[in-house]
Design a protein around this motif. Structure first.
Motif, PDB file in Angstrom:
ATOM      1  N   ILE A   1      41.784  37.098  42.346  1.00  0.00           N
ATOM      2  CA  ILE A   1      40.359  36.845  42.533  1.00  0.00           C
ATOM      3  C   ILE A   1      40.075  35.425  42.069  1.00  0.00           C
ATOM      4  N   GLN A   2      39.424  34.647  42.909  1.00  0.00           N
ATOM      5  CA  GLN A   2      39.117  33.253  42.588  1.00  0.00           C
ATOM      6  C   GLN A   2      37.719  32.890  43.079  1.00  0.00           C
ATOM      7  N   ASP A   3      37.089  31.954  42.359  1.00  0.00           N
ATOM      8  CA  ASP A   3      35.869  31.330  42.857  1.00  0.00           C
ATOM      9  C   ASP A   3      36.095  29.819  42.862  1.00  0.00           C
ATOM     10  N   LEU A   4      35.088  29.038  42.564  1.00  0.00           N
ATOM     11  CA  LEU A   4      35.267  27.584  42.578  1.00  0.00           C
ATOM     12  C   LEU A   4      35.758  27.030  41.242  1.00  0.00           C
ATOM     13  N   GLY A   5      36.091  27.912  40.301  1.00  0.00           N
ATOM     14  CA  GLY A   5      36.746  27.476  39.073  1.00  0.00           C
ATOM     15  C   GLY A   5      35.812  27.330  37.886  1.00  0.00           C
TER      16      GLY A   5
ATOM     17  N   THR B   1      42.518  25.605  31.641  1.00  0.00           N
ATOM     18  CA  THR B   1      42.601  25.068  32.994  1.00  0.00           C
ATOM     19  C   THR B   1      41.451  25.585  33.843  1.00  0.00           C
ATOM     20  N   ALA B   2      41.062  24.811  34.845  1.00  0.00           N
ATOM     21  CA  ALA B   2      39.901  25.169  35.654  1.00  0.00           C
ATOM     22  C   ALA B   2      40.166  26.361  36.573  1.00  0.00           C
ATOM     23  N   SER B   3      41.405  26.548  37.015  1.00  0.00           N
ATOM     24  CA  SER B   3      41.737  27.584  38.006  1.00  0.00           C
ATOM     25  C   SER B   3      40.858  27.402  39.248  1.00  0.00           C
TER      26      SER B   3
ATOM     27  N   VAL C   1      28.241  34.754  54.487  1.00  0.00           N
ATOM     28  CA  VAL C   1      27.814  36.113  54.113  1.00  0.00           C
ATOM     29  C   VAL C   1      26.541  36.111  53.269  1.00  0.00           C
ATOM     30  N   GLY C   2      26.036  34.927  52.907  1.00  0.00           N
ATOM     31  CA  GLY C   2      24.773  34.863  52.197  1.00  0.00           C
ATOM     32  C   GLY C   2      24.872  34.834  50.688  1.00  0.00           C
ATOM     33  N   ASN C   3      26.031  34.440  50.153  1.00  0.00           N
ATOM     34  CA  ASN C   3      26.213  34.340  48.705  1.00  0.00           C
ATOM     35  C   ASN C   3      25.918  32.934  48.208  1.00  0.00           C
ATOM     36  N   ASP C   4      25.841  32.795  46.884  1.00  0.00           N
ATOM     37  CA  ASP C   4      25.936  31.474  46.287  1.00  0.00           C
ATOM     38  C   ASP C   4      27.321  30.917  46.593  1.00  0.00           C
ATOM     39  N   ASP C   5      27.440  29.601  46.621  1.00  0.00           N
ATOM     40  CA  ASP C   5      28.705  28.970  47.013  1.00  0.00           C
ATOM     41  C   ASP C   5      29.883  29.413  46.163  1.00  0.00           C
ATOM     42  N   ASP C   6      29.633  29.731  44.877  1.00  0.00           N
ATOM     43  CA  ASP C   6      30.736  29.998  43.956  1.00  0.00           C
ATOM     44  C   ASP C   6      30.975  31.484  43.693  1.00  0.00           C
ATOM     45  N   ALA C   7      30.485  32.363  44.568  1.00  0.00           N
ATOM     46  CA  ALA C   7      30.780  33.795  44.399  1.00  0.00           C
ATOM     47  C   ALA C   7      32.282  34.034  44.527  1.00  0.00           C
ATOM     48  N   ALA C   8      32.774  35.041  43.809  1.00  0.00           N
ATOM     49  CA  ALA C   8      34.217  35.307  43.768  1.00  0.00           C
ATOM     50  C   ALA C   8      34.707  35.941  45.063  1.00  0.00           C
ATOM     51  N   ALA C   9      35.910  35.554  45.457  1.00  0.00           N
ATOM     52  CA  ALA C   9      36.569  36.065  46.662  1.00  0.00           C
ATOM     53  C   ALA C   9      37.998  36.437  46.310  1.00  0.00           C
ATOM     54  N   ILE C  10      38.699  37.040  47.267  1.00  0.00           N
ATOM     55  CA  ILE C  10      40.125  37.334  47.096  1.00  0.00           C
ATOM     56  C   ILE C  10      40.927  36.226  47.767  1.00  0.00           C
TER      57      ILE C  10
ATOM     58  N   ARG D   1      34.487  33.547  37.458  1.00  0.00           N
ATOM     59  CA  ARG D   1      35.198  34.813  37.652  1.00  0.00           C
ATOM     60  C   ARG D   1      36.653  34.585  38.074  1.00  0.00           C
ATOM     61  N   SER D   2      37.095  33.339  38.093  1.00  0.00           N
ATOM     62  CA  SER D   2      38.448  33.032  38.548  1.00  0.00           C
ATOM     63  C   SER D   2      39.516  33.623  37.639  1.00  0.00           C
ATOM     64  N   THR D   3      40.627  34.000  38.243  1.00  0.00           N
ATOM     65  CA  THR D   3      41.783  34.496  37.501  1.00  0.00           C
ATOM     66  C   THR D   3      42.619  33.337  36.991  1.00  0.00           C
ATOM     67  N   SER D   4      42.919  33.352  35.701  1.00  0.00           N
ATOM     68  CA  SER D   4      43.887  32.419  35.125  1.00  0.00           C
ATOM     69  C   SER D   4      45.135  33.215  34.779  1.00  0.00           C
ATOM     70  N   LEU D   5      46.131  33.156  35.654  1.00  0.00           N
ATOM     71  CA  LEU D   5      47.347  33.935  35.413  1.00  0.00           C
ATOM     72  C   LEU D   5      48.086  33.434  34.179  1.00  0.00           C
ATOM     73  N   ARG D   6      48.069  32.145  33.961  1.00  0.00           N
ATOM     74  CA  ARG D   6      48.760  31.590  32.796  1.00  0.00           C
ATOM     75  C   ARG D   6      48.049  31.980  31.509  1.00  0.00           C
TER      76      ARG D   6
END
Length: 331
Positions: free
Chosen positions: A13-17, A27-29, A44-53, A128-133
């Motif tokens: 799951i990532q957004d704009l970081g 890190t920004a991710s 789809v009508g979201n804010d630009d930084d809504a989380a996606a897959i 909401r971005s995932t930071s795997l590290r």
């Protein structure tokens, strides 16, 4: 709600970081192709930084537990909903129980599935971005696995959609004069000269004059490039300094590393160049094995590209709102 029913490693799951925390080592991710996420969210009508897959290993399948409005952007190829091919870069409506499948794209690396309302995962440090590290954000800091269930967020946009969906001309086509297609399989990437470029003397020119290949030792942290090694004229001992996505460092072996979305927050290798920010999405869509050639650019040229992309995004936003409002007025 969605349920993941088939996924490979590293789909997240990532957004704009989450910029603004590099001073404490975070890190920004964020999406490797942020432009795809931004455009998908507008559709789809979201804010630009809504989380996606972010999907980078295929095939990928999910089941809709509830009805949803969604779009698939990013990589080329056609998503499939219950065995029916759909158009990418377009909104679609899914019914409960339907299965969405993304197959291996023909050329590009990453697809993004964007849902109206976004994905309801915790916001950590503004993202909401995932930071795997780091092991946090997104799906509890982990890549998606079969059986994961994720709820949708809520959306303020209740405007109707056209019956056939709301589509957009993808950036690679709409901005083809700004982002030229690869020539003989070589992707051109704009970059500006960085602080230690002069340390490389003649090898500095070799950096610009040869094509590099993205090696298999590449990931969201950085792309390691294979080619004729370049080295400084003398061994230089440098203190660690801050780095950001797009910075190109040269380790002792002489093969450059491009810092990407999960870029280290600091490093001591000399910096030979920096990829202009608006070209990073193209790198995010480049597969292992892709050949690159860096094109020496200027800050003025980088600004012109930035303005062209901004105009494209605003045109998509304006057209989307105009179509939806017209449909509402007709209802």
């Amino acid at each position: 709600m969605i349920e993941i029913i088939e996924t490979g490693p590293f789909n997240t799951i990532q957004d704009l970081g989450r910029p603004g925390y590099r001073d404490i080592g975070v890190t920004a991710s964020g999406a490797m192709d942020p432009l795809a996420v931004k455009i998908g969210n507008i559709l789809v009508g979201n804010d630009d930084d809504a989380a996606a897959i972010e999907v980078q290993t295929f095939p990928f399948k999910l089941r809709f537990g509830t009805g949803a409005v969604f779009a698939v952007t990013g990589a080329d190829g056609s998503p499939v909903l219950d065995d029916r091919e759909l158009i990418a870069w377009c909104t679609h409506v899914a019914e409960p129980g339907q299965i969405l499948e993304l197959k291996q794209p023909p050329r590009l690396a990453r697809a993004y599935i964007v849902f109206r309302g976004g994905l309801d995962v915790p916001v950590l440090m503004g993202s909401r971005s995932t930071s795997l590290r780091g092991g946090f954000g997104g799906n509890a800091g982990r890549a998606l696995v079969n059986g994961n269930r994720i709820d949708f967020g809520t959306s303020a946009d209740a405007l109707p959609l056209p019956a056939g969906g709301l589509a957009v001309v993808e950036p690679a086509v709409a901005l083809k004069d700004v982002f030229p297609a690869p020539v003989d399989g070589v992707l051109s990437v704009r970059a500006v000269v960085a602080g230690e470029h002069e340390l490389f003397a003649a090898d500095g020119e070799a950096f610009w004059n040869q094509s590099w290949r993205i090696s298999s030792s590449s990931d969201r942290t950085g792309y390691r490039l294979s080619g004729e090694p370049i080295k400084p004229t003398a061994t230089v001992e440098m203190r660690s300094h801050g780095v950001v996505p797009g910075v190109i460092q040269v380790p002792p072996a002489g093969e450059p590393i491009i810092q990407m979305s999960d870029a280290n927050t600091a490093g001591g290798y000399p910096k030979i160049a920096g990829v202009v920010e608006c070209d990073l999405w193209r790198l995010g869509q480049a597969r292992i094995g892709t050949r690159l050639r860096f094109v020496r650019s200027t800050h003025a040229e980088a600004r012109a590209v930035e303005q062209a992309v901004a105009r494209y995004v605003e045109d998509v936003r304006r057209t989307s709102q105009m179509v939806k409002r017209a449909l509402k007025a007709m209802a």
